[in-house]
Design a protein around this motif. Structure first.
Motif, PDB file in Angstrom:
ATOM      1  N   PHE A  25       0.805  -1.218   0.000  1.00 16.42           N
ATOM      2  CA  PHE A  25       0.000   0.000   0.000  1.00 16.42           C
ATOM      3  C   PHE A  25       0.840   1.272   0.000  1.00 16.42           C
ATOM      4  CE2 PHE A  25      -2.766  -3.301   1.724  1.00 16.42           C
ATOM      5  CZ  PHE A  25      -3.901  -3.129   0.939  1.00 16.42           C
ATOM      6  N   GLY A  26       2.157   1.129  -0.081  1.00 18.63           N
ATOM      7  CA  GLY A  26       3.021   2.307  -0.085  1.00 18.63           C
ATOM      8  C   GLY A  26       2.787   3.215  -1.271  1.00 18.63           C
ATOM      9  N   ARG A  27       2.238   2.650  -2.344  1.00 16.41           N
ATOM     10  CA  ARG A  27       1.956   3.466  -3.535  1.00 16.41           C
ATOM     11  C   ARG A  27       0.918   4.555  -3.243  1.00 16.41           C
ATOM     12  NH1 ARG A  27       2.891   0.947  -8.789  1.00 16.41           N
ATOM     13  NH2 ARG A  27       2.366   2.398 -10.461  1.00 16.41           N
ATOM     14  N   LEU A  28       0.147   4.391  -2.168  1.00 24.54           N
ATOM     15  CA  LEU A  28      -0.818   5.424  -1.795  1.00 24.54           C
ATOM     16  C   LEU A  28      -0.132   6.758  -1.517  1.00 24.54           C
ATOM     17  CD1 LEU A  28      -3.107   3.365   0.622  1.00 24.54           C
ATOM     18  CD2 LEU A  28      -3.714   4.216  -1.655  1.00 24.54           C
ATOM     19  N   ALA A  29       1.145   6.703  -1.134  1.00 25.32           N
ATOM     20  CA  ALA A  29       1.876   7.934  -0.810  1.00 25.32           C
ATOM     21  C   ALA A  29       2.166   8.781  -2.040  1.00 25.32           C
ATOM     22  CB  ALA A  29       3.185   7.593  -0.088  1.00 25.32           C
ATOM     23  N   LEU A  30       1.786   8.320  -3.230  1.00 27.55           N
ATOM     24  CA  LEU A  30       1.903   9.181  -4.404  1.00 27.55           C
ATOM     25  C   LEU A  30       1.082  10.453  -4.250  1.00 27.55           C
ATOM     26  CD1 LEU A  30       1.798   6.618  -7.364  1.00 27.55           C
ATOM     27  CD2 LEU A  30       3.670   8.189  -6.835  1.00 27.55           C
TER      28      LEU A  30
ATOM     29  N   SER B 289       1.197   9.870   5.054  1.00 27.97           N
ATOM     30  CA  SER B 289       2.029   8.754   5.517  1.00 27.97           C
ATOM     31  C   SER B 289       1.245   7.834   6.442  1.00 27.97           C
ATOM     32  CB  SER B 289       3.266   9.291   6.232  1.00 27.97           C
ATOM     33  OG  SER B 289       4.057  10.080   5.360  1.00 27.97           O
ATOM     34  N   MET B 290       0.469   8.423   7.351  1.00 30.45           N
ATOM     35  CA  MET B 290      -0.333   7.613   8.263  1.00 30.45           C
ATOM     36  C   MET B 290      -1.421   6.855   7.523  1.00 30.45           C
ATOM     37  SD  MET B 290      -2.685   8.767  11.474  1.00 30.45           S
ATOM     38  CE  MET B 290      -3.918   9.299  10.304  1.00 30.45           C
ATOM     39  N   LEU B 291      -1.988   7.471   6.482  1.00 32.09           N
ATOM     40  CA  LEU B 291      -3.082   6.843   5.754  1.00 32.09           C
ATOM     41  C   LEU B 291      -2.632   5.636   4.934  1.00 32.09           C
ATOM     42  CD1 LEU B 291      -5.247   9.876   4.573  1.00 32.09           C
ATOM     43  CD2 LEU B 291      -5.612   8.328   6.515  1.00 32.09           C
ATOM     44  N   VAL B 292      -1.335   5.518   4.665  1.00 29.38           N
ATOM     45  CA  VAL B 292      -0.840   4.303   4.026  1.00 29.38           C
ATOM     46  C   VAL B 292      -1.242   3.090   4.868  1.00 29.38           C
ATOM     47  CG1 VAL B 292       1.237   2.985   3.439  1.00 29.38           C
ATOM     48  CG2 VAL B 292       1.069   5.396   2.795  1.00 29.38           C
ATOM     49  N   PHE B 293      -1.083   3.197   6.183  1.00 31.74           N
ATOM     50  CA  PHE B 293      -1.419   2.085   7.077  1.00 31.74           C
ATOM     51  C   PHE B 293      -2.919   2.015   7.355  1.00 31.74           C
ATOM     52  CE2 PHE B 293       2.995   3.213   8.139  1.00 31.74           C
ATOM     53  CZ  PHE B 293       3.600   1.982   7.896  1.00 31.74           C
ATOM     54  N   TYR B 294      -3.529   3.174   7.579  1.00 32.70           N
ATOM     55  CA  TYR B 294      -4.965   3.196   7.888  1.00 32.70           C
ATOM     56  C   TYR B 294      -5.781   2.662   6.715  1.00 32.70           C
ATOM     57  CZ  TYR B 294      -9.647   5.128   8.653  1.00 32.70           C
ATOM     58  OH  TYR B 294     -11.007   5.286   8.777  1.00 32.70           O
ATOM     59  N   ASN B 295      -5.554   3.205   5.531  1.00 32.96           N
ATOM     60  CA  ASN B 295      -6.327   2.768   4.372  1.00 32.96           C
ATOM     61  C   ASN B 295      -5.987   1.339   3.968  1.00 32.96           C
ATOM     62  OD1 ASN B 295      -7.848   5.109   3.995  1.00 32.96           O
ATOM     63  ND2 ASN B 295      -6.234   6.104   2.826  1.00 32.96           N
ATOM     64  N   GLY B 296      -4.729   0.944   4.161  1.00 35.61           N
ATOM     65  CA  GLY B 296      -4.363  -0.434   3.872  1.00 35.61           C
ATOM     66  C   GLY B 296      -5.085  -1.410   4.788  1.00 35.61           C
ATOM     67  N   TYR B 297      -5.173  -1.071   6.076  1.00 36.63           N
ATOM     68  CA  TYR B 297      -5.865  -1.955   7.021  1.00 36.63           C
ATOM     69  C   TYR B 297      -7.358  -2.004   6.710  1.00 36.63           C
ATOM     70  CZ  TYR B 297      -6.923  -4.380  11.363  1.00 36.63           C
ATOM     71  OH  TYR B 297      -7.342  -5.324  12.281  1.00 36.63           O
ATOM     72  N   LEU B 298      -7.952  -0.854   6.434  1.00 35.62           N
ATOM     73  CA  LEU B 298      -9.384  -0.839   6.122  1.00 35.62           C
ATOM     74  C   LEU B 298      -9.676  -1.589   4.829  1.00 35.62           C
ATOM     75  CD1 LEU B 298     -10.937   2.621   7.013  1.00 35.62           C
ATOM     76  CD2 LEU B 298     -10.780   0.544   8.382  1.00 35.62           C
ATOM     77  N   ALA B 299      -8.794  -1.452   3.837  1.00 35.42           N
ATOM     78  CA  ALA B 299      -9.005  -2.183   2.594  1.00 35.42           C
ATOM     79  C   ALA B 299      -9.029  -3.683   2.853  1.00 35.42           C
ATOM     80  CB  ALA B 299      -7.899  -1.828   1.598  1.00 35.42           C
TER      81      ALA B 299
ATOM     82  N   GLY C 287      -6.558   0.268  -5.797  1.00 36.51           N
ATOM     83  CA  GLY C 287      -7.832  -0.111  -5.199  1.00 36.51           C
ATOM     84  C   GLY C 287      -8.168   0.690  -3.957  1.00 36.51           C
ATOM     85  N   ALA C 288      -7.148   1.050  -3.178  1.00 36.33           N
ATOM     86  CA  ALA C 288      -7.372   1.781  -1.927  1.00 36.33           C
ATOM     87  C   ALA C 288      -7.235   3.289  -2.091  1.00 36.33           C
ATOM     88  CB  ALA C 288      -6.378   1.283  -0.867  1.00 36.33           C
ATOM     89  N   ALA C 289      -6.940   3.757  -3.288  1.00 35.13           N
ATOM     90  CA  ALA C 289      -6.678   5.179  -3.509  1.00 35.13           C
ATOM     91  C   ALA C 289      -7.964   6.010  -3.464  1.00 35.13           C
ATOM     92  CB  ALA C 289      -5.978   5.387  -4.846  1.00 35.13           C
ATOM     93  N   HIS C 290      -7.796   7.283  -3.104  1.00 38.78           N
ATOM     94  CA  HIS C 290      -8.887   8.258  -3.142  1.00 38.78           C
ATOM     95  C   HIS C 290      -9.304   8.472  -4.607  1.00 38.78           C
ATOM     96  CE1 HIS C 290     -10.779  12.272  -2.867  1.00 38.78           C
ATOM     97  NE2 HIS C 290     -10.998  11.981  -1.597  1.00 38.78           N
ATOM     98  N   PRO C 291     -10.594   8.717  -4.860  1.00 41.31           N
ATOM     99  CA  PRO C 291     -11.044   8.925  -6.243  1.00 41.31           C
ATOM    100  C   PRO C 291     -10.256  10.001  -6.986  1.00 41.31           C
ATOM    101  CG  PRO C 291     -12.928   8.680  -4.799  1.00 41.31           C
ATOM    102  CD  PRO C 291     -11.723   8.710  -3.909  1.00 41.31           C
ATOM    103  N   ARG C 292      -9.852  11.058  -6.306  1.00 42.87           N
ATOM    104  CA  ARG C 292      -9.089  12.120  -6.962  1.00 42.87           C
ATOM    105  C   ARG C 292      -7.747  11.604  -7.454  1.00 42.87           C
ATOM    106  NH1 ARG C 292      -8.488  16.074 -10.451  1.00 42.87           N
ATOM    107  NH2 ARG C 292      -7.087  17.764  -9.772  1.00 42.87           N
ATOM    108  N   MET C 293      -7.102  10.737  -6.660  1.00 44.51           N
ATOM    109  CA  MET C 293      -5.823  10.188  -7.087  1.00 44.51           C
ATOM    110  C   MET C 293      -6.000   9.209  -8.244  1.00 44.51           C
ATOM    111  SD  MET C 293      -3.457  11.745  -5.641  1.00 44.51           S
ATOM    112  CE  MET C 293      -2.188  10.713  -6.388  1.00 44.51           C
ATOM    113  N   ARG C 294      -7.069   8.445  -8.229  1.00 50.14           N
ATOM    114  CA  ARG C 294      -7.343   7.572  -9.387  1.00 50.14           C
ATOM    115  C   ARG C 294      -7.493   8.409 -10.658  1.00 50.14           C
ATOM    116  NH1 ARG C 294     -11.713   2.789  -7.986  1.00 50.14           N
ATOM    117  NH2 ARG C 294     -10.622   1.837  -6.233  1.00 50.14           N
TER     118      ARG C 294
END
Length: 320
Positions: free
Chosen positions: A43-48, A134-144, A248-255
């Motif tokens: 899920f580190g790619r979320l940090a983009l 940075s925190m949301l990498v873990f939060y969103n990964g866990y929720l996903a 899959g776990a990214a915010h719609p804006r980032m998609r």
């Protein structure tokens, strides 16, 4: 600066994973999730989303360290995590202080595509965005992975655990990561709508995830050259799960910014990876799942509990 301390009673109140807190077992599971390299890897790619913030993109572009070796830069970023998350209280404070001190040198004016863009890593608004992301990498990964069975109260416990583990504030209220899930979602949506935008570094970084260079932090140059053919051959397959999980776990804006086409086939693939993570966590031993410093903490806490279990609750004379 606010950091979760080694002693869960040392802060204003007990930490979310402390026995007696609601859903403390969930919070404990989140802690060890944050100690797994696979959580950051997939899920580190979320940090983009950090470099969709133009001032951040100008800053990291100016340092040149991503362009020099994207893999090395990612490994160095990852290695800060265990010290901040699972070191003892003294080491965590020292690491946080050093991290802020080193970021103080990241300031100036961009060049090339970012010509004229002023940047400072210690700008409270930038610090808040990078800290939240940075925190949301873990939060969103866990929720996903586990969120389907969680209610709003439990999702808040997940968030508070991630916050308690990873929070590093500057001496400014503007730099504070949002305190609750509702505040975080409102803040993220506002930044996504008003600040996040496409830029050249964002697209370059996104493409670079699929063409990572051989890491050169360890070993001689001849070894790096020797493993390069195998690295290049295996990388597309190895990076595929991280791409799908990140999208899959990214915010719609980032998609939208990354041009993600989310098809039914990708959704099925995404669900397969999430099911595999859940299965591996259930079957594999902790020493194999966790990075060493997290496992050291895991073992310490269980040994501490074993020593405490047979102890008396009071030395007072028994009542007659």
């Amino acid at each position: 600066m606010s950091l979760a301390t080694e002693d869960p009673q040392a802060a204003d109140g007990a930490m979310p994973w402390h026995p007696g807190r609601p859903h403390h077992e969930l919070a404990d599971d989140v802690r060890w999730w944050m100690g797994m390299p696979v959580a950051f890897g997939l899920f580190g790619r979320l940090a983009l989303d950090q470099v969709a913030y133009r001032e951040v993109a100008a800053a990291v572009d100016a340092t040149g360290r991503f362009a020099d070796n994207f893999t090395n830069r990612g490994i160095r970023s990852y290695l800060w995590g265990p010290l901040l998350l699972f070191g003892d209280a003294e080491d965590r404070r020292a690491t946080a202080d050093r991290l802020k001190q080193m970021h103080g040198a990241v300031r100036g004016k961009g060049s090339g595509h970012f010509a004229g863009e002023r940047f400072s890593a210690l700008n409270p608004d930038v610090w808040k965005w990078v800290g939240t992301s940075s925190m949301l990498v873990f939060y969103n990964g866990y929720l996903a992975t586990y969120g389907a069975g969680l209610d709003a109260e439990q999702r808040e416990v997940v968030y508070q655990t991630c916050l308690a583990m990873s929070e590093i504030d500057l001496a400014s209220s503007r730099s504070e990561v949002p305190r609750t899930v509702a505040e975080m979602e409102q803040y993220y949506d506002e930044v996504a709508q008003t600040i996040l935008a496409d830029n050249e570094f964002l697209q370059w970084a996104n493409a670079s995830f699929d063409a990572l260079p051989v890491p050169t932090l360890i070993g001689p140059r001849w070894l790096h050259r020797l493993i390069t053919p195998a690295w290049r051959a295996l990388l597309p397959a190895l990076s595929r799960p991280a791409r799908i999980c990140g999208e899959g776990a990214a915010h719609p804006r980032m998609r939208e910014l990354l041009g993600v086409r989310w098809t039914r086939a990708r959704q099925r693939e995404y669900r397969f990876y999430l099911a595999a993570i859940r299965l591996f966590r259930r079957l594999l031993p902790p020493w194999l799942l966790m990075e060493p410093l997290a496992y050291n903490r895991y073992r310490y806490e269980r040994l501490r509990a074993a020593y405490a279990k047979p102890q008396l609750r009071s030395f007072a004379p028994p009542s007659r």
